[in-house]
Design an enzyme around this catalytic site. Structure first.
Site, PDB file in Angstrom:
ATOM      1  CG  LEU A   1       1.085  11.778  -7.352  1.00 13.41           C
ATOM      2  CD1 LEU A   1       0.064  12.752  -6.772  1.00 13.41           C
ATOM      3  CD2 LEU A   1       0.669  11.351  -8.752  1.00 13.41           C
ATOM      4  CG  HIS A   2       8.156  12.107 -10.244  1.00 17.00           C
ATOM      5  ND1 HIS A   2       7.552  10.905 -10.539  1.00 17.00           N
ATOM      6  CD2 HIS A   2       8.991  12.370 -11.281  1.00 17.00           C
ATOM      7  CE1 HIS A   2       8.011  10.459 -11.686  1.00 17.00           C
ATOM      8  NE2 HIS A   2       8.882  11.324 -12.172  1.00 17.00           N
ATOM      9  NE  ARG A   3       5.998  11.044 -15.515  1.00 18.71           N
ATOM     10  CZ  ARG A   3       7.228  10.902 -16.009  1.00 18.71           C
ATOM     11  NH1 ARG A   3       7.893  11.980 -16.393  1.00 18.71           N
ATOM     12  NH2 ARG A   3       7.789   9.724 -16.120  1.00 18.71           N
TER      13      ARG A   3
END
Length: 364
Positions: free
Chosen positions: A208-210
């Site tokens: 996850l990075h957004r």
């Protein structure tokens, strides 16, 4: 012919590696092809960029602009200032940019204002979501590009609908898959495989990075809590992006089957993906790789710029909808997840087509 290749973030390195390999091969064959590799420093953590040079056989950059972090405007401005100086010192016939990161857009602007033509690899893809910085980067880059290299016929058609001359658009396939196919036999088991006692097809990989998922505490807490509860105690391996790590540390979130790790290198990460029961992500690129490796992929986004991964690949979009997420896990554990087909020209030879077209265009 002098080509300046730009890379700034982890996904870029996977895309430039096969292009550089083909350029080296063509030069040895007698073609007048020289390249200079510029690393903007947009990703400056060694685990996000440095290790990739060795793993993927990429030569170390001729220059690192070392822009590091900052706001969108600060980072864009720093890249433009540094890249303008670079082009003044080292004139180029063509600037080749890849993907959709800030470096892609910023270096395109500088090149065009310097009177240098631009080739964009992975041109024409669109999510339709203007809240994504990457979507703005794509639109700006493609409004200035001279040579458009696309991963799909849909991406080519997107450009032609916008008025781009079809003679400038080249459907070549996906360089990410070139890299995957080149290195798949070299994937290596990470240390956590043994330390966690992982078993093939009996664990999940999550990334996850957004900002929409990781910048708000209640969002990421809800996601992790639900996924942990739905995974039937299968281990969830979560290599944590630096952006996400800060928030997780402040929240002190802990679940018995969720294991945080440092970012992994390309070979180790894709070993985990290849042998996983499923992947949970908000990355577009990972959904391409899971499609080729036929691994179920649950994407925590409302949209994607890579629709082929959903239409014929293993990917589904669930956003942050708890019902869609639950249904995805039910399908996974029922053993009825869809099987992948390979998108056209995702065959490991995209870089060859790109360089062959440039040789033809420049009459080399």
């Amino acid at each position: 012919m002098n080509i300046t290749i730009v890379a700034g973030a982890r996904p870029n390195f996977m895309k430039i590696a096969p292009i550089i390999n083909v350029l080296k091969r063509k030069k040895l064959a007698g073609y007048d092809l020289n390249f200079r590799l510029v690393h903007t420093g947009q990703h400056y953590d060694n685990s996000l960029s440095g290790a990739f040079f060795e793993e993927l056989g990429i030569p170390y950059p001729d220059v690192n602009l070392e822009v590091k972090s900052g706001t969108q405007a600060e980072q864009t401005g720093a890249i433009m200032i540094g890249f303008e100086k670079e082009l003044q010192k080292n004139p180029s016939d063509l600037v080749l940019v890849v993907g959709d990161v800030t470096s892609t857009m910023a270096c395109t602007l500088v090149a065009k204002k310097s009177g240098i033509k631009v080739a964009h690899v992975e041109a024409g893809i669109r999510s339709g979501d203007m809240k994504m910085p990457e979507e703005i980067n794509r639109i700006v880059t493609d409004s200035l590009t001279d040579y458009f290299f696309t991963t799909s016929k849909l991406a080519s058609n997107n450009l032609i609908k916008l008025g781009v001359d079809s003679n400038q658009v080249f459907f070549v396939g996906n360089v990410m898959i070139d890299t995957l196919k080149t290195h798949e036999s070299r994937f290596k088991q990470p240390e956590i495989w043994k330390s966690l006692g992982l078993k093939q097809k009996h664990y999940f990989v999550m990334t996850l990075h957004r900002p929409s998922n990781v910048d708000e505490a209640q969002n990421i807490e809800a996601i992790l809590k639900q996924i942990s509860s739905l995974s039937k105690d299968y281990p969830i391996v979560f290599p944590v992006h630096p952006r996400t790590k800060k928030l997780l540390q402040s929240l002190n979130l802990s679940y018995k089957n969720l294991y945080y790790t440092e970012p992994l290198g390309y070979l180790e990460f894709n070993f985990l993906v290849k042998h996983a029961f499923g992947v949970i992500t908000d990355s577009g690129g990972i959904s391409e790789e899971t499609t080729i490796m036929n691994v179920p992929c649950v994407t925590l986004r409302e949209n994607t710029e890579r629709p082929e991964t959903c239409e014929i690949g293993t990917n589904i979009l669930v956003g942050k909808d708890p019902i869609k997420i639950e249904n995805a896990f039910k399908t996974l554990f029922s053993g009825t997840w869809k099987q992948a087909q390979v998108p056209a020209l995702w065959d490991g030879h995209a870089a060859d087509r790109i360089i062959s077209q440039l040789i033809k265009t420049y009459h080399l």
